[in-house]
Design an enzyme around this catalytic site. Sequence first.
Site, PDB file in Angstrom:
ATOM      1  N   CYS B 129      -5.822  54.395  29.976  1.00  0.00           N
ATOM      2  CA  CYS B 129      -6.202  53.173  29.258  1.00  0.00           C
ATOM      3  C   CYS B 129      -5.199  52.072  29.565  1.00  0.00           C
ATOM      4  O   CYS B 129      -4.000  52.230  29.359  1.00  0.00           O
ATOM      5  CB  CYS B 129      -6.209  53.458  27.755  1.00  0.00           C
ATOM      6  SG  CYS B 129      -6.340  51.973  26.756  1.00  0.00           S
ATOM      7  N   GLY B 244     -15.100  59.716  45.619  1.00  0.00           N
ATOM      8  CA  GLY B 244     -15.765  59.414  46.876  1.00  0.00           C
ATOM      9  C   GLY B 244     -16.746  60.439  47.388  1.00  0.00           C
ATOM     10  O   GLY B 244     -17.132  60.392  48.563  1.00  0.00           O
TER      11      GLY B 244
HETATM   12  C1  LIG Z   1     -18.236  51.524  37.173  1.00  0.00           C
HETATM   13  C2  LIG Z   1     -17.282  52.637  36.860  1.00  0.00           C
HETATM   14  C3  LIG Z   1     -16.958  52.912  35.534  1.00  0.00           C
HETATM   15  C4  LIG Z   1     -16.079  53.947  35.215  1.00  0.00           C
HETATM   16  N1  LIG Z   1     -15.790  54.229  33.907  1.00  0.00           N
HETATM   17  C5  LIG Z   1     -14.998  55.300  33.598  1.00  0.00           C
HETATM   18  C6  LIG Z   1     -14.759  55.693  32.238  1.00  0.00           C
HETATM   19  O1  LIG Z   1     -15.268  55.101  31.293  1.00  0.00           O
HETATM   20  N2  LIG Z   1     -13.945  56.765  32.013  1.00  0.00           N
HETATM   21  C7  LIG Z   1     -13.367  57.460  33.023  1.00  0.00           C
HETATM   22  O2  LIG Z   1     -12.653  58.426  32.766  1.00  0.00           O
HETATM   23  N3  LIG Z   1     -13.601  57.134  34.320  1.00  0.00           N
HETATM   24  C8  LIG Z   1     -14.392  56.070  34.625  1.00  0.00           C
HETATM   25  N4  LIG Z   1     -14.629  55.750  35.950  1.00  0.00           N
HETATM   26  C9  LIG Z   1     -14.001  56.560  37.007  1.00  0.00           C
HETATM   27  C10 LIG Z   1     -14.967  57.603  37.541  1.00  0.00           C
HETATM   28  O3  LIG Z   1     -15.340  58.502  36.530  1.00  0.00           O
HETATM   29  C11 LIG Z   1     -14.320  58.376  38.693  1.00  0.00           C
HETATM   30  O4  LIG Z   1     -13.127  58.989  38.241  1.00  0.00           O
HETATM   31  C12 LIG Z   1     -13.955  57.486  39.871  1.00  0.00           C
HETATM   32  O5  LIG Z   1     -14.926  56.492  40.059  1.00  0.00           O
HETATM   33  C13 LIG Z   1     -13.774  58.269  41.196  1.00  0.00           C
HETATM   34  O6  LIG Z   1     -14.947  58.917  41.599  1.00  0.00           O
HETATM   35  P1  LIG Z   1     -16.029  58.262  42.622  1.00  0.00           P
HETATM   36  O7  LIG Z   1     -15.265  57.792  43.804  1.00  0.00           O
HETATM   37  O8  LIG Z   1     -16.991  59.370  42.914  1.00  0.00           O
HETATM   38  O9  LIG Z   1     -16.658  57.126  41.896  1.00  0.00           O
HETATM   39  C14 LIG Z   1     -15.507  54.713  36.262  1.00  0.00           C
HETATM   40  C15 LIG Z   1     -15.835  54.428  37.597  1.00  0.00           C
HETATM   41  C16 LIG Z   1     -16.717  53.409  37.908  1.00  0.00           C
HETATM   42  C17 LIG Z   1     -17.046  53.137  39.349  1.00  0.00           C
END
Ligand SMILES: Cc1cc2nc3c(=O)[nH]c(=O)nc-3n(C[C@H](O)[C@H](O)[C@H](O)COP(=O)(O)O)c2cc1C
Lengths: 303, 303, 266, 266
Positions: B129, B244
Amino acid sequence: MDMRVNIAGLELSNPVMTASGTFGYGVEFKRYGQLEKLGGMVVKGLSLEPRAGNPMPRIADAPAGMLNAIGLQNIGARNFVEKRLKLLPWGETAVVANLYACSASEFADLAAYLSEQEGIAALEVNISCPNVSSGGVLFGQDPSMAAAVTRAVKDRSGEMPVIVKLTPNVTDIASMAKAVVDAGADAVSLINTLSAMSVDARTRKPRLANVIGGLSGPAIKPVALRCVWQVAQAVDVPIIGMGGITSAEDVLEFILVGATAVQVGTANFIRPDFAFRLVDELAALVDELGIESWDDYRGSLQV
Amino acid sequence: MDMRVNIAGLELSNPVMTASGTFGYGVEFKRYGQLEKLGGMVVKGLSLEPRAGNPMPRIADAPAGMLNAIGLQNIGARNFVEKRLKLLPWGETAVVANLYACSASEFADLAAYLSEQEGIAALEVNISCPNVSSGGVLFGQDPSMAAAVTRAVKDRSGEMPVIVKLTPNVTDIASMAKAVVDAGADAVSLINTLSAMSVDARTRKPRLANVIGGLSGPAIKPVALRCVWQVAQAVDVPIIGMGGITSAEDVLEFILVGATAVQVGTANFIRPDFAFRLVDELAALVDELGIESWDDYRGSLQV
Amino acid sequence: MFGNACQDTTVKSLTRFGKGEGDGEFIELTLEHPGLDNAAWKLWKPGQFVMVRPESFGLDPLMGRPFSITSADEEQGISIFFQVMGQGTRKLASLKPGEPVTLWGPLGNAFAVRKDTPTLVLAGGIGIAPFYEYVKRHEQPENLRMIFGHRPPLACYNWERAQGVCSCEAHHETCRQDLMDFIALIEETVPQYCNDGLIIACGPLPFLETIKKVADQHGGRAQLSLENRMACGVGACLGCVCDHKTEGPVSVCARGPVFWSDEIEL
Amino acid sequence: MFGNACQDTTVKSLTRFGKGEGDGEFIELTLEHPGLDNAAWKLWKPGQFVMVRPESFGLDPLMGRPFSITSADEEQGISIFFQVMGQGTRKLASLKPGEPVTLWGPLGNAFAVRKDTPTLVLAGGIGIAPFYEYVKRHEQPENLRMIFGHRPPLACYNWERAQGVCSCEAHHETCRQDLMDFIALIEETVPQYCNDGLIIACGPLPFLETIKKVADQHGGRAQLSLENRMACGVGACLGCVCDHKTEGPVSVCARGPVFWSDEIEL
Ligand SMILES: Cc1cc2nc3c(=O)[nH]c(=O)nc-3n(C[C@H](O)[C@H](O)[C@H](O)COP(=O)(O)O)c2cc1C
Ligand SMILES: Cc1cc2nc3c(=O)[nH]c(=O)nc-3n(C[C@H](O)[C@H](O)[C@H](O)COP(=O)(O)OP(=O)(O)OC[C@H]3O[C@@H](n4cnc5c(N)ncnc54)[C@H](O)[C@@H]3O)c2cc1C
Ligand SMILES: Cc1cc2nc3c(=O)[nH]c(=O)nc-3n(C[C@H](O)[C@H](O)[C@H](O)COP(=O)(O)OP(=O)(O)OC[C@H]3O[C@@H](n4cnc5c(N)ncnc54)[C@H](O)[C@@H]3O)c2cc1C
Ligand SMILES: Cc1cc2nc3c(=O)[nH]c(=O)nc-3n(C[C@H](O)[C@H](O)[C@H](O)COP(=O)(O)O)c2cc1C
Ligand code: FES
Ligand code: FES
């Protein structure tokens, strides 16, 4: 516009430099353009003695980037000075030596030797050697060690500008920057590669013999911009920004968040004449956007 | 092959989960596939009270990825439980609540409430946070604070598995993982987004109103794999890997370096039926490669 | 049951309008109809949009792009009408027939239709996209008045397609005075529809702001279609929100894209 | 002065060889000759290579790809002959005439040519690429013996192009026994050229390893062309090194790609 920039007394004809490890010893690129065009070039990391580097494979593709674990292969500082430096147009472009050592005293010896060589314009201290003497913690990840290295180098470098190159693999890059600036760094350059990895799900093998390597290229540009921005808020010395630059617009982005000059790394592998072309493209874009001076544009992000 | 995996007592029908913040409250995806197919889904970060989040713009393109600074916009834990949870097939797929708070005690209250709700299978504690009470240091960047939050949540969560979600924006993610596992975390999930930035060289404005945001998508996969690998060497609890993932091969890569399950985030924006398709593609690839059991494959990287 | 609303299709054709660098590029992209498995296609209405992601996006850009549905028909295919703005639309502009495209939609709400009510249709530039079909479908076109403000020449906008159906006025803005005149026209016309008319609008933000301001001043309201940047298009990422006066930040993709002007802040 | 050795050109044609999924895809890609500003093109020799990077790579892959020069001629263009292996070659395979490509080269050293010396040419699979022109240019083809080991059918390899010029034997490997026979052939033939002949080879690593082993055992040497993964192609990144017995790690791109088998470790 007057494209010159000044890094701690070192004047560059324009802000475009090439990044260490991606431009060899400079001479390799003579077939592709005029070295004199560049604001400066940082040569491959030099150690006191020649070194063989890591086992192969050393490079791998990554999304919008690449991984490398070259290790410290280089011909050694003395060979560089005696066999390569004289082939470079160092009167017309800044040749920066990148220093690589495994203890503060070795760094100091290297700095002492290189700072006395005619033709070297500045030293860039690479404080992210993965094989340092003290218990596996990298110099660049501990503010007091980083400061110690900086001090050791500064003490032995005379008048020569000392640039400390920072790694992004830290919790708080701004405090690392502060530590090295307080210890006497004349400028900082950032970012080095992100610690990263690639594996082959089929063969179950890592794609780099070293398992872990460094991620570079456009993929890391957003991280690099954030780092430069944070460091620019924290210290008053000139910043050389790098990480994923592949266009003149990218160069301006780094200057916009606070960099004085930039280095181009992985983009040299997109095409070997990349950096030369970039110098022209940057001048054209500056004209197009009506930017009046670097002092006006630098750090002018509207937040 | 038996695709089931077990995260600290929580059994998933397969290792594919969706990542918090990228899959809304689950219900938004009913038009695109059968939620029951997923191993699990982590809903948008919930706080005790509803929150409005950051100003716009909140998202931007990045090379092979995207930036977001949504902030903490959510309908609040109570609204989620009362209005959304009952619309989810929680009997057939694991619904994991992602917790978001600004102090250890608030985290504890949130955990106490959510862990008592029928339909919630586990808690994922988001310790990055950006607006915490204690002097701007993020919980997830300080091992003792991370441990304190973990303990506070564990104390009030009864039997419910507690997953702590780690940020990659630290010098040493393995020691962060150790800290939260020592404090009682039943599992860890990683990585959250990389701290990053994007600016417009022409307008001189940041592309996110919040200036700094989080980088996600394929660009960060090499960093994520390295983090999972390092954490897998350091702790013995199950790891949920993410960062990713855009293919079944990517899923296997995470399992190969030590993950038990994975989460799919940004790929849900490539197409909203992405996660559902991935479940099938993963099964097909496992067959093709002749993988015999997850226990056999997990962490089997040949180094 | 509705089938999966995310469908794979291919490019049917691209038609380019206007010409010359300065005008920008204006393109009608028609995709093969992906089929009525997704029964929502039977019910689509002007104002709704689709998320479009050609395979050629690769990893850059990663996010699909939202476009108003210009028309949708099982035979003719699904058309969008767009202006080249940046990397996404540039890649769309270089598609060739047969290339694969992922499409999800129809998404969002639609413009109100009140056949017996005098209706003012305000289109700014490429914001005309949803209105070709809106005016075509209208059962009492004599109740329609369309005002279209544009900077690139009319030839860029497939203008004939809108004309002939209803009362249509195009205002070409070539200098500052033209803009002042156009704003004056809005200030004069909007109030006429504030009490017992219907106002619907689509166009750039400053255009919508002017309309909202005039409507607010006259105690009226207009339906505005917002074009926020989107990632998911389905209400999940909260990347596209606008400020709703009573509900706080709401997803433009799921709660909109059409909002009553008095309910939101721009 | 030589001009910039990195040049922009376009695709002239693609010719596909062989057919059927199992065979893989074999393609001769011809680029427009980028011009003799880069005077090195006048002097290129078989064994040298080019780095190829079509604009369609975008950011993935970022690095160009190295390929042996199959032929280069101002009229006919510059040809490479490749097999589809992964993302880079897949994107090369889908190029269309006219598409832009960046090309740097000719790079590296070349195979030795000794017209009066009996020369054994060993090609493994796609490793045949540099040899079409090698045998064509040879002034005394009666001194050449070419042995070609392959798994996909001969039709994949434009085999006619090599034949007719010199003595050519193709060995199709379809089972383990074929492989044993082929290795036996190498073990038998290589020694015959170890004393007063010349041996040159290009092909997969195990193939080169076998040749090196046999040559080492008989106190001979062969010229081996290595195919390490490359980034820069110009000797700058040190990503492509092999172990040189006296010089330590040396760049394959700059010091090679052709090495004497007794000077390196494989
Ligand atoms: C639009 C967006 C909102 C996200 N909101 C949160 C959230 O509320 N809480 C959290 O722990 N991670 C949040 N994340 C992080 C994702 O859960 C994840 O850890 C991160 O995007 C890496 O994975 P990815 O590359 O597959 O997206 C958010 C990511 C994106 C892109
Ligand atoms: C519901 C909805 C319906 C839409 N309908 C249409 C339509 O029918 N036809 C059409 O041409 N466009 C439409 N748009 C806008 C369209 O989505 C954008 O123009 C497109 O996403 C731009 O993508 P790009 O990658 O080409 O530009 P980018 O590279 O993303 O951006 C290029 C430049 O354009 C600006 N820009 C990008 N998107 C927007 C935006 N949404 N508003 C203002 N400036 C922007 C950026 O700030 C940047 O300066 C619609 C948007 C929404 C949300
Ligand atoms: C000097 C030189 C000359 C070459 N000449 C030719 C040629 O004439 N024709 C030709 O078809 N190829 C040639 N190659 C090899 C060619 O460069 C690779 O096949 C190509 O780079 C593969 O790229 P990709 O993106 O398709 O595969 P990637 O996606 O990079 O890899 C796909 C798979 O192939 C494997 N692979 C990739 N490159 C190599 C390699 N160099 N050696 C072994 N395995 C590899 C990878 O490990 C992976 O499993 C040459 C290489 C060099 C260095
Ligand atoms: C192949 C390769 C070798 C590198 N070697 C060095 C080095 O010797 N010393 C150093 O300080 N940085 C080295 N770097 C890091 C670059 O100088 C640069 O900091 C980094 O790649 C980020 O910039 P880029 O994204 O433009 O490549 C190397 C990078 C690459 C890709
Ligand atoms: S685009 Fe994701 S919520 Fe609207
Ligand atoms: S590819 Fe860079 S040194 Fe050979």
